[in-house]
Design a protein around this motif. Structure first.
Motif, PDB file in Angstrom:
ATOM      1  N   ARG A  72       0.865  -1.340  -0.098  1.00 17.85           N
ATOM      2  CA  ARG A  72       0.106   0.085  -0.142  1.00 17.85           C
ATOM      3  C   ARG A  72       0.888   1.154  -0.133  1.00 17.85           C
ATOM      4  NH1 ARG A  72      -5.436  -0.718   1.232  1.00 17.85           N
ATOM      5  NH2 ARG A  72      -6.054  -2.751   1.856  1.00 17.85           N
ATOM      6  N   ARG A  73       0.415   2.368  -0.753  1.00 16.36           N
ATOM      7  CA  ARG A  73       1.121   3.405  -0.769  1.00 16.36           C
ATOM      8  C   ARG A  73       0.179   4.694  -0.875  1.00 16.36           C
ATOM      9  NH1 ARG A  73       5.544   6.076  -5.011  1.00 16.36           N
ATOM     10  NH2 ARG A  73       5.929   7.891  -3.982  1.00 16.36           N
ATOM     11  N   ARG A  74       0.361   5.696  -0.143  1.00 14.66           N
ATOM     12  CA  ARG A  74      -0.351   6.734   0.071  1.00 14.66           C
ATOM     13  C   ARG A  74       0.462   8.302   0.217  1.00 14.66           C
ATOM     14  NH1 ARG A  74      -5.442   7.931   4.816  1.00 14.66           N
ATOM     15  NH2 ARG A  74      -6.136   9.919   3.880  1.00 14.66           N
ATOM     16  N   ILE A  75      -0.129   9.123  -0.933  1.00 15.91           N
ATOM     17  CA  ILE A  75       0.592  10.237  -1.049  1.00 15.91           C
ATOM     18  C   ILE A  75      -0.576  11.431  -0.643  1.00 15.91           C
ATOM     19  CG2 ILE A  75       1.676  11.710  -2.295  1.00 15.91           C
ATOM     20  CD1 ILE A  75       2.907   9.448  -4.003  1.00 15.91           C
ATOM     21  N   THR A  76      -0.257  12.361   0.173  1.00 16.13           N
ATOM     22  CA  THR A  76      -1.212  13.118   0.620  1.00 16.13           C
ATOM     23  C   THR A  76      -0.532  14.584   0.539  1.00 16.13           C
ATOM     24  OG1 THR A  76      -2.405  11.910   2.110  1.00 16.13           O
ATOM     25  CG2 THR A  76      -2.701  14.126   2.581  1.00 16.13           C
ATOM     26  N   GLU A  77      -0.938  15.627  -0.322  1.00 15.72           N
ATOM     27  CA  GLU A  77      -0.398  17.062  -0.151  1.00 15.72           C
ATOM     28  C   GLU A  77      -1.659  17.893   0.302  1.00 15.72           C
ATOM     29  OE1 GLU A  77       1.074  17.986  -4.085  1.00 15.72           O
ATOM     30  OE2 GLU A  77       1.469  15.812  -4.481  1.00 15.72           O
ATOM     31  N   LEU A  78      -1.391  18.722   1.186  1.00 20.01           N
ATOM     32  CA  LEU A  78      -2.167  19.646   1.798  1.00 20.01           C
ATOM     33  C   LEU A  78      -1.540  21.154   1.981  1.00 20.01           C
ATOM     34  CD1 LEU A  78      -4.799  20.474   3.259  1.00 20.01           C
ATOM     35  CD2 LEU A  78      -3.564  19.799   5.331  1.00 20.01           C
ATOM     36  N   VAL A  79      -2.195  22.212   1.485  1.00 17.57           N
ATOM     37  CA  VAL A  79      -1.700  23.485   1.941  1.00 17.57           C
ATOM     38  C   VAL A  79      -2.873  24.420   2.191  1.00 17.57           C
ATOM     39  CG1 VAL A  79      -2.063  24.171  -0.735  1.00 17.57           C
ATOM     40  CG2 VAL A  79      -0.559  25.340   0.708  1.00 17.57           C
ATOM     41  N   ILE A  80      -2.705  25.173   2.816  1.00 14.34           N
ATOM     42  CA  ILE A  80      -3.806  26.296   3.383  1.00 14.34           C
ATOM     43  C   ILE A  80      -2.987  27.687   3.363  1.00 14.34           C
ATOM     44  CG2 ILE A  80      -4.995  27.021   5.687  1.00 14.34           C
ATOM     45  CD1 ILE A  80      -4.829  24.421   6.969  1.00 14.34           C
ATOM     46  N   LEU A  81      -3.896  28.337   2.651  1.00 11.36           N
ATOM     47  CA  LEU A  81      -3.429  29.775   1.932  1.00 11.36           C
ATOM     48  C   LEU A  81      -4.503  30.977   2.921  1.00 11.36           C
ATOM     49  CD1 LEU A  81      -3.028  28.965  -1.672  1.00 11.36           C
ATOM     50  CD2 LEU A  81      -1.354  29.081   0.063  1.00 11.36           C
ATOM     51  N   VAL A  82      -4.010  31.994   2.997  1.00  8.65           N
ATOM     52  CA  VAL A  82      -4.695  33.068   3.545  1.00  8.65           C
ATOM     53  C   VAL A  82      -4.431  34.276   2.818  1.00  8.65           C
ATOM     54  CG1 VAL A  82      -5.237  32.052   5.801  1.00  8.65           C
ATOM     55  CG2 VAL A  82      -3.360  33.409   5.722  1.00  8.65           C
ATOM     56  N   THR A  83      -5.451  35.197   2.589  1.00  3.07           N
ATOM     57  CA  THR A  83      -5.377  36.233   2.125  1.00  3.07           C
ATOM     58  C   THR A  83      -6.208  37.469   2.815  1.00  3.07           C
ATOM     59  OG1 THR A  83      -4.854  35.411  -0.283  1.00  3.07           O
ATOM     60  CG2 THR A  83      -5.532  37.704  -0.299  1.00  3.07           C
ATOM     61  N   PRO A  84      -5.549  38.408   3.417  1.00  2.96           N
ATOM     62  CA  PRO A  84      -6.366  39.374   4.148  1.00  2.96           C
ATOM     63  C   PRO A  84      -6.389  40.713   3.251  1.00  2.96           C
ATOM     64  CG  PRO A  84      -4.274  39.565   5.082  1.00  2.96           C
ATOM     65  CD  PRO A  84      -4.172  38.316   3.892  1.00  2.96           C
ATOM     66  N   GLU A  85      -7.590  41.338   3.352  1.00  2.00           N
ATOM     67  CA  GLU A  85      -7.706  42.395   2.677  1.00  2.00           C
ATOM     68  C   GLU A  85      -8.721  43.299   3.269  1.00  2.00           C
ATOM     69  OE1 GLU A  85      -9.623  42.018  -1.241  1.00  2.00           O
ATOM     70  OE2 GLU A  85      -8.373  40.265  -1.723  1.00  2.00           O
ATOM     71  N   LEU A  86      -8.230  44.647   3.158  1.00  2.00           N
ATOM     72  CA  LEU A  86      -8.920  45.968   3.882  1.00  2.00           C
ATOM     73  C   LEU A  86     -10.010  46.233   2.728  1.00  2.00           C
ATOM     74  CD1 LEU A  86      -6.082  48.157   5.067  1.00  2.00           C
ATOM     75  CD2 LEU A  86      -7.544  46.498   6.334  1.00  2.00           C
ATOM     76  N   ILE A  87     -11.425  46.392   3.283  1.00  2.00           N
ATOM     77  CA  ILE A  87     -12.504  46.580   2.494  1.00  2.00           C
ATOM     78  C   ILE A  87     -13.425  47.569   3.121  1.00  2.00           C
ATOM     79  CG2 ILE A  87     -12.522  43.997   1.599  1.00  2.00           C
ATOM     80  CD1 ILE A  87     -14.804  43.562   3.333  1.00  2.00           C
ATOM     81  N   ALA A  88     -14.180  48.149   2.291  1.00  2.90           N
ATOM     82  CA  ALA A  88     -15.325  48.764   2.515  1.00  2.90           C
ATOM     83  C   ALA A  88     -16.585  48.409   2.136  1.00  2.90           C
ATOM     84  CB  ALA A  88     -15.105  50.496   2.067  1.00  2.90           C
ATOM     85  N   PRO A  89     -17.834  48.666   2.524  1.00  5.54           N
ATOM     86  CA  PRO A  89     -19.067  48.246   2.217  1.00  5.54           C
ATOM     87  C   PRO A  89     -19.727  48.951   0.711  1.00  5.54           C
ATOM     88  CG  PRO A  89     -19.319  49.962   4.072  1.00  5.54           C
ATOM     89  CD  PRO A  89     -17.864  49.801   4.019  1.00  5.54           C
TER      90      PRO A  89
END
Length: 527
Positions: free
Chosen positions: A439-456
């Motif tokens: 058995r062989r198992r390959i896992t790739e995981l990435v978590i990205l965040v992007t903050p932005e200053l916004i107005a309504p």
């Protein structure tokens, strides 16, 4: 001669006595007249039913006071036009007075607050001063300009306190300005005055966080195992059973009640086949049956979650899309309660907007789903497990920048080979006496965040929401074509439905003209 002196004394006495009597008579007359006047006045007041009232007048010295402002630990000199007899202060802890000369008085602010100074002249005249002692903010305002020249902040005294007003360039700068102002307070660190923050922060303070959780997992498995038995034509002589792979239990042996004299019979019911056995091969004449587990399995898992969330600087926001599953919890004998646990896509974060459009984030994303392969059965209940991807950290990035806050690359290999010594090592025939699994198992995981200053946005700037252009199918599209969504020319609502039409739903108005019209709201006279 003696008789002559006695004669003169007798002559003098009558005259002296007359003068004394005259004086006594005049005094008695005056006393009688005064008594008559008092007796005449008392009956008049008694007849009127009242006595002379006892009154007292209150004089507010602050009404005539002249206001005087003195910085803390500073002195002013008061010069009078007349010599002063006495000077007094109401609270010597706030104002200290000292008479330097008859016409000069030194007033010193020794503590922050309000007090009064009263000066009496030699002829009884008074002069009152309402003295306010405040913190000297000249040096503080100069220091605030040095700390952040881009901020327009001013320190204003208020009794023993200081109020910071104006606009700071960032939240971080506002905190530093407050710390600097604390150093200039009288009795700093000993419970003196306080600094009130009335500053506003320039720029947008709302942060939109775009979080992406992407995972790809691939697994491959190869298995080969053979179990079986061989009895030959005469079961009385010998038989062989192979259960090395444990794919199917085989129960063959001599019966306790009778001897076996005939050949084994194949039929149903026979030796049951287990779900793990994909292939079974039997030869009744040879008294041979083989159970084969040969499997090649490839699986692919892809997870993509992109939760977006908005929060004000310094506040915590939470977001969850998913559900809850029940968990039985024993409470006693034959007593079970149900608790629920959440699963799905979750995002918690706290943004802090700093200077130069830098954003500090405390973020905790999580993606989980039910895993029935790790289920637990207890008391007749089957509780699934959870497959989770979770991270919690604090980062700082610029406005609109993206950072990979977490990642994982996992390559897991597992191989198992079981054989019977000797015969299991043979090249071809040995496959009947060995079992292999890889058995062989390959896992790739990435978590990205992007903050932005916004107005309504204004209402007329809002883009179409998901599903806004979805049309309900008409009868022909639903029954004849089997469509669950209508085409562009289909009616938006079935007959009898009071939902707004497509034309009404797509109307966008200005904020000052926004209102609810039609079947859901009020109607004007023109309607």
């Amino acid at each position: 001669m003696a008789s002559g002196e006695a004669t003169r004394r007798r002559r003098i006495r009558p005259g002296w006595t007359g003068r004394v009597g005259l004086v006594v008579a005049i005094a008695a007359s005056l006393a009688g007249f005064a008594a008559e006047q008092v007796q005449a006045q008392l009956p008049e007041e008694q007849e009127a039913g009242m006595l002379l009232p006892y009154t007292a007048q209150v004089r507010d010295l602050s009404e005539d006071a002249e206001r005087l402002h003195i910085p803390y630990n500073h002195s002013v000199l008061i010069e009078t036009s007349k010599p002063s007899e006495r000077v007094q202060t109401i609270d010597p802890n706030i104002v200290f007075v000292q008479s330097i000369s008859p016409t000069q008085i030194l007033v010193t602010g020794t503590g922050t607050g309000v007090s009064q100074v009263i000066i009496w002249a030699e002829d009884g005249q008074q002069k009152i001063f309402q003295v306010s002692v405040e913190v000297d903010l000249t040096a503080l305002n100069a220091a605030l300009d040095v700390v952040d020249p881009l901020s327009e902040v001013e320190a204003v005294p208020l009794l023993e306190n200081v109020v910071l007003t104006g606009t700071a360039s960032s939240t971080e700068t506002a905190e530093r300005l407050i710390e600097v102002a604390d150093l200039f307070m009288p009795g700093s660190g000993t419970g003196g005055g306080i600094v009130q923050n009335h500053m506003t922060v320039a720029g947008e303070q709302q942060v939109l966080l775009r979080c992406t959780v992407a995972e790809v997992s691939r697994s491959a498995a190869r298995q080969l195992g053979i179990d079986g038995f061989l009895a030959g034509e005469n079961f009385r002589d010998a038989f062989v059973v192979n259960q090395l792979s444990r794919v199917n239990p085989i129960n063959i042996g001599a019966l306790a009640s009778e001897n076996v004299r005939e050949n084994l019979l194949f039929g149903t019911p026979g030796i049951p086949l287990q779900p793990l056995v994909p292939l079974s091969l039997g030869f009744p004449r040879a008294q041979l049956q083989v159970f084969i587990r040969a499997l090649a399995d490839n699986s692919l898992l892809r997870v993509l979650a992109e939760p977006n969330l908005v929060a004000v600087s310094g506040e915590t926001a939470s977001f969850l899309v998913g559900g809850e599953f029940p968990i039985p919890v024993p409470q006693g004998v034959d007593q079970i309660t149900i608790e629920f646990r959440e699963f799905g896509a979750r995002l918690n974060f706290t943004p802090v907007v700093r200077g130069d459009q830098r954003i500090r984030l405390h973020v905790a994303p999580e993606v989980s789903e039910l895993d029935f392969s790790a289920a637990l059965t207890s008391g007749g209940f089957s509780v699934p497990g959870l497959s989770q991807r979770r991270v919690e950290t604090t980062i700082e990035v610029g406005n609109g920048q993206t950072i990979a806050m977490a990642g994982l690359l996992s390559d897991e290999v597992r191989g198992v080979a079981s054989r019977i010594p000797g015969i299991g090592d043979l090249p071809v025939l040995g496959a009947l006496f060995r079992s292999v699994e890889y058995r062989r198992r390959i896992t790739e995981l990435v978590i990205l965040v992007t903050p932005e200053l916004i107005a309504p946005l204004n209402p007329n700037q809002v883009p179409p929401v998901p599903g806004e252009d979805v049309a309900a199918p008409d009868d022909f599209e639903l029954y004849a074509l089997g469509l669950l969504e209508g085409g562009p020319g289909s009616a938006m609502t079935p007959a009898g439905d009071l939902s707004p039409t497509q034309e009404t739903a797509s109307v966008r108005t200005q904020p000052e003209d926004s209102g609810v019209h039609g079947p859901w709201g009020h109607a004007t006279e023109s309607d």
